[in-house]
Design a protein around this motif. Structure first.
Motif, mmCIF file in Angstrom:
data_model
loop_
_atom_site.group_PDB
_atom_site.id
_atom_site.type_symbol
_atom_site.label_atom_id
_atom_site.label_comp_id
_atom_site.label_asym_id
_atom_site.label_seq_id
_atom_site.Cartn_x
_atom_site.Cartn_y
_atom_site.Cartn_z
ATOM 1 N N UNK A 1 0.870 -1.184 0.000
ATOM 2 C CA UNK A 1 0.000 0.000 0.000
ATOM 3 C C UNK A 1 0.903 1.229 0.000
ATOM 4 N N UNK A 2 0.670 2.239 -0.832
ATOM 5 C CA UNK A 2 -0.418 2.363 -1.803
ATOM 6 C C UNK A 2 -0.104 1.646 -3.124
ATOM 7 N N UNK A 3 -1.147 1.193 -3.779
ATOM 8 C CA UNK A 3 -0.995 0.514 -5.071
ATOM 9 C C UNK A 3 -1.620 1.320 -6.203
ATOM 10 N N UNK A 4 -2.274 2.418 -5.866
ATOM 11 C CA UNK A 4 -2.840 3.310 -6.890
ATOM 12 C C UNK A 4 -2.564 4.749 -6.438
ATOM 13 N N UNK A 5 -2.648 5.678 -7.375
ATOM 14 C CA UNK A 5 -2.392 7.076 -6.975
ATOM 15 C C UNK A 5 -3.503 7.569 -6.042
ATOM 16 N N UNK A 6 -4.717 7.064 -6.196
ATOM 17 C CA UNK A 6 -5.800 7.460 -5.275
ATOM 18 C C UNK A 6 -5.438 7.036 -3.844
ATOM 19 N N UNK A 7 -4.859 5.842 -3.704
ATOM 20 C CA UNK A 7 -4.436 5.375 -2.369
ATOM 21 C C UNK A 7 -3.286 6.237 -1.841
ATOM 22 N N UNK A 8 -2.387 6.646 -2.741
ATOM 23 C CA UNK A 8 -1.249 7.482 -2.314
ATOM 24 C C UNK A 8 -1.755 8.833 -1.799
ATOM 25 N N UNK A 9 -2.720 9.400 -2.497
ATOM 26 C CA UNK A 9 -3.306 10.680 -2.068
ATOM 27 C C UNK A 9 -3.989 10.517 -0.711
ATOM 28 N N UNK A 10 -4.753 9.429 -0.578
ATOM 29 C CA UNK A 10 -5.478 9.187 0.678
ATOM 30 C C UNK A 10 -4.497 8.997 1.839
ATOM 31 N N UNK A 11 -3.394 8.304 1.561
ATOM 32 C CA UNK A 11 -2.387 8.050 2.605
ATOM 33 C C UNK A 11 -1.792 9.358 3.111
ATOM 34 N N UNK A 12 -1.518 10.257 2.173
ATOM 35 C CA UNK A 12 -0.944 11.546 2.553
ATOM 36 C C UNK A 12 -1.877 12.252 3.546
ATOM 37 N N UNK A 13 -3.176 12.244 3.235
ATOM 38 C CA UNK A 13 -4.164 12.886 4.108
ATOM 39 C C UNK A 13 -4.264 12.203 5.460
ATOM 40 N N UNK A 14 -4.241 10.859 5.427
ATOM 41 C CA UNK A 14 -4.352 10.069 6.666
ATOM 42 C C UNK A 14 -3.206 10.382 7.612
ATOM 43 N N UNK A 15 -1.974 10.400 7.049
ATOM 44 C CA UNK A 15 -0.793 10.659 7.878
ATOM 45 C C UNK A 15 -0.815 12.098 8.390
ATOM 46 N N UNK A 16 -1.190 13.037 7.520
ATOM 47 C CA UNK A 16 -1.233 14.449 7.935
ATOM 48 C C UNK A 16 -2.213 14.624 9.100
ATOM 49 N N UNK A 17 -3.331 13.930 9.039
ATOM 50 C CA UNK A 17 -4.339 14.037 10.110
ATOM 51 C C UNK A 17 -3.785 13.524 11.438
ATOM 52 N N UNK A 18 -2.789 12.630 11.351
ATOM 53 C CA UNK A 18 -2.181 12.082 12.573
ATOM 54 C C UNK A 18 -0.904 12.848 12.948
ATOM 55 N N UNK A 19 -0.620 13.915 12.183
ATOM 56 C CA UNK A 19 0.596 14.705 12.432
ATOM 57 C C UNK A 19 1.855 13.976 12.013
ATOM 58 N N UNK A 20 1.722 13.078 11.031
ATOM 59 C CA UNK A 20 2.879 12.284 10.578
ATOM 60 C C UNK A 20 3.113 12.495 9.086
ATOM 61 N N UNK A 21 4.252 12.001 8.611
ATOM 62 C CA UNK A 21 4.483 12.033 7.162
ATOM 63 C C UNK A 21 5.339 10.839 6.744
ATOM 64 N N UNK A 22 5.426 10.655 5.449
ATOM 65 C CA UNK A 22 6.238 9.559 4.931
ATOM 66 C C UNK A 22 7.710 9.933 5.069
ATOM 67 N N UNK A 23 8.514 8.999 5.577
ATOM 68 C CA UNK A 23 9.941 9.270 5.744
ATOM 69 C C UNK A 23 10.712 8.869 4.497
ATOM 70 N N UNK A 24 10.359 7.728 3.923
ATOM 71 C CA UNK A 24 11.092 7.217 2.758
ATOM 72 C C UNK A 24 10.208 6.288 1.940
ATOM 73 N N UNK A 25 10.348 6.380 0.628
ATOM 74 C CA UNK A 25 9.662 5.443 -0.268
ATOM 75 C C UNK A 25 10.749 4.605 -0.935
#
Ligand code: AMP
Length: 209
Positions: free
Chosen positions: A84-108
């Protein structure tokens, strides 16, 4: 630390996730494992996704996003996302989910593997029902690590593998483009021994807190 592990089916995401989980004490979220556990339990969700998975199709974005949303909340020390994410829609949703938790992606991290090698690996692998380890053998029936029963995944048939690779090219390669210029993207050569791939991944994480 929140890591996304990408790569085509068979690239070694599950194997490397297990090692990273132990090394960095992160929560490993494999959406494929979550779905297979639902199927094994006979739940309504499992019944809904069983055929899609066996055929090598993706589970709809809405469903996957809500599954992930529930799990990610419980990861305090950071996560390894595997599958996960396997689609760009999932990638967009993940960004929002992490931001809501005050987090972000460290590395892909993308584990790169030539397609011939993928087909070879997937058509000759079995998994342990007990510990989840992969045995690169179709003749062994018992796990060398824990003695558990080995089985062939329903979606590792030649027909399903071919379709999974098509789906990967169509839906998941755009996710790589999505992250490629983020400054957090790294490509690792997956066509090396497991320990060397792990060393390369750890090196890519040296500057990540
Ligand atoms: P994996 O174990 O990651 O290879 O996933 C096995 C199967 O589960 C995939 O081929 C899909 O059918 C389904 N699946 C896992 N993760 C996702 C996801 N993020 N989005 C849609 N389907 C998924």
């Amino acid at each position: 630390m929140n890591i996304i592990l990408m790569g085509c089916p068979g690239a070694g995401k599950g194997t490397q996730s297990a090692k990273l989980k132990d090394f960095f004490e992160l929560k490993h979220i494999s959406t494929g494992d979550v779905l297979r556990a639902e199927i094994a339990s006979g739940s309504a969700l499992g019944k809904e996704v069983k055929d899609l998975i066996a055929q090598g199709n993706l589970v709809p974005d809405g469903l996957m996003i809500s599954i992930l949303e529930n799990i990610i909340k419980t990861a305090d020390n950071g996560v390894i996302l595997d599958g996960f994410p396997r689609t760009t829609a999932q990638a967009e949703a993940l960004k929002g989910m992490l931001a809501a938790l005050g987090k972000e992606i460290s590395k892909v991290i993308m584990i790169d593997l030539p397609e011939e090698e993928v087909v070879k690996r997937l058509s000759s692998r079995r998994l342990c029902r007990e510990c989840g380890k992969i045995a690169q053998s179709v003749t062994e029936s018992v796990c060398g690590a824990c003695g558990g029963e080995l089985y062939t995944r329903a979606d590792d048939t030649p027909q399903s593998v071919k379709h999974r690779l098509e789906v990967y090219r169509r839906d998941t390669l755009p996710v790589i483009n999505y992250y490629e210029n983020s400054g957090k993207f790294v490509k690792i050569n997956g066509n090396q021994p497991v320990e060397k791939v792990f060393e390369d991944i750890k090196k890519s994480l040296e500057e990540v807190k």
